[in-house]
Design a protein around this motif. Structure first.
Motif, short mmCIF file in Angstrom:
data_model
loop_
_atom_site.label_atom_id
_atom_site.label_comp_id
_atom_site.label_asym_id
_atom_site.label_seq_id
_atom_site.Cartn_x
_atom_site.Cartn_y
_atom_site.Cartn_z
N ILE A 1 58.31 71.67 6.52
CA ILE A 1 59.31 71.60 6.67
C ILE A 1 60.53 72.10 5.40
CG2 ILE A 1 61.32 71.37 7.94
CD1 ILE A 1 58.95 70.63 10.60
N GLN A 2 60.35 71.16 4.81
CA GLN A 2 61.21 70.35 3.26
C GLN A 2 61.07 72.18 2.73
OE1 GLN A 2 60.38 66.77 1.28
NE2 GLN A 2 62.40 67.20 0.19
N LYS A 3 59.87 72.57 2.41
CA LYS A 3 59.31 73.81 1.01
C LYS A 3 59.61 74.49 1.90
CE LYS A 3 56.24 74.06 -0.94
NZ LYS A 3 54.52 74.18 -1.74
N MET A 4 59.85 74.75 3.29
CA MET A 4 60.47 76.12 3.72
C MET A 4 61.75 76.89 3.78
SD MET A 4 58.24 77.41 7.37
CE MET A 4 59.92 76.96 8.32
N VAL A 5 62.50 75.29 4.04
CA VAL A 5 63.83 74.86 3.98
C VAL A 5 65.01 74.83 2.29
CG1 VAL A 5 64.35 74.75 5.82
CG2 VAL A 5 64.50 72.70 4.94
N LYS A 6 63.46 75.03 1.51
CA LYS A 6 63.90 74.33 0.83
C LYS A 6 65.14 72.87 0.52
CE LYS A 6 63.75 79.43 -0.64
NZ LYS A 6 63.26 80.25 -1.10
N LEU A 7 65.19 72.47 0.77
CA LEU A 7 65.27 70.98 1.12
C LEU A 7 65.10 70.35 -0.80
CD1 LEU A 7 65.01 69.14 4.34
CD2 LEU A 7 67.30 70.38 3.10
#
Length: 172
Positions: free
Chosen positions: A162-168
């Protein structure tokens, strides 16, 4: 009762469930022994959500009209947004944000003594969070270090995805 009236009644039902959920937490639940329990808060939100989903499903099964289906889906999403927001604010207040820290920081200059108090508050919150993750089987103590347990690997992988998907940004 026509479809629009049924949809309106279900919408009002959903708003009532949300209001009852919040009122129950505010007036009763937060004063009980489960108030500090992440699991207890989650169960409260889950039970509330189940009411909306179950009654919505019954309504759709009895009347599969597009107006009813749209209303039920909207109400389920509305309750979902409420529940997630509630859980996020509760987690922020319990785990990250501290009124004690804000009070100490706002009303006096930070000295070595007050800095020690702030550090102790932060360490207490860290210890509480680690104990909660440990009690849930998500982490374990290995050679004096906290490591992700086999039970925690899927959750951790999901959060990284999820972190990678939303580029956090990596919090470090």
């Amino acid at each position: 009762m026509d479809n629009t009236t049924q949809a309106l009644v279900f919408f009002l039902f959903t708003l009532s469930v949300i209001l009852i959920n919040f009122s129950y937490f505010h007036f009763i639940f937060r004063h009980g022994s489960l108030r500090a329990s992440e699991g207890g808060i989650f169960k409260l939100q889950l039970i509330s959500s189940c009411f909306v989903v179950i009654f919505g499903a019954i309504l759709i099964l009895n009347n599969p009209d597009p107006i009813i289906i749209s209303c039920v889906l909207g109400c389920v999403f509305l309750h979902g947004i409420y529940s997630l927001t509630f859980l996020e604010f509760w987690a922020l207040a319990q785990g990250s944000f501290s009124q004690e820290i804000v009070k100490l920081s706002l009303h006096q200059p930070i000295t070595d003594t007050s800095l020690t108090k702030l550090i102790n508050i932060g360490n207490g919150k860290l210890k509480t969070r680690l104990n909660g993750l440990h009690a849930g089987g998500m982490i374990k103590l290995q050679d004096g270090l906290w490591v992700i347990s086999p039970k925690g690997i899927p959750s951790s992988a999901c959060m990284l995805y999820i972190q990678k998907m939303v580029k956090l940004q990596d919090p470090g």
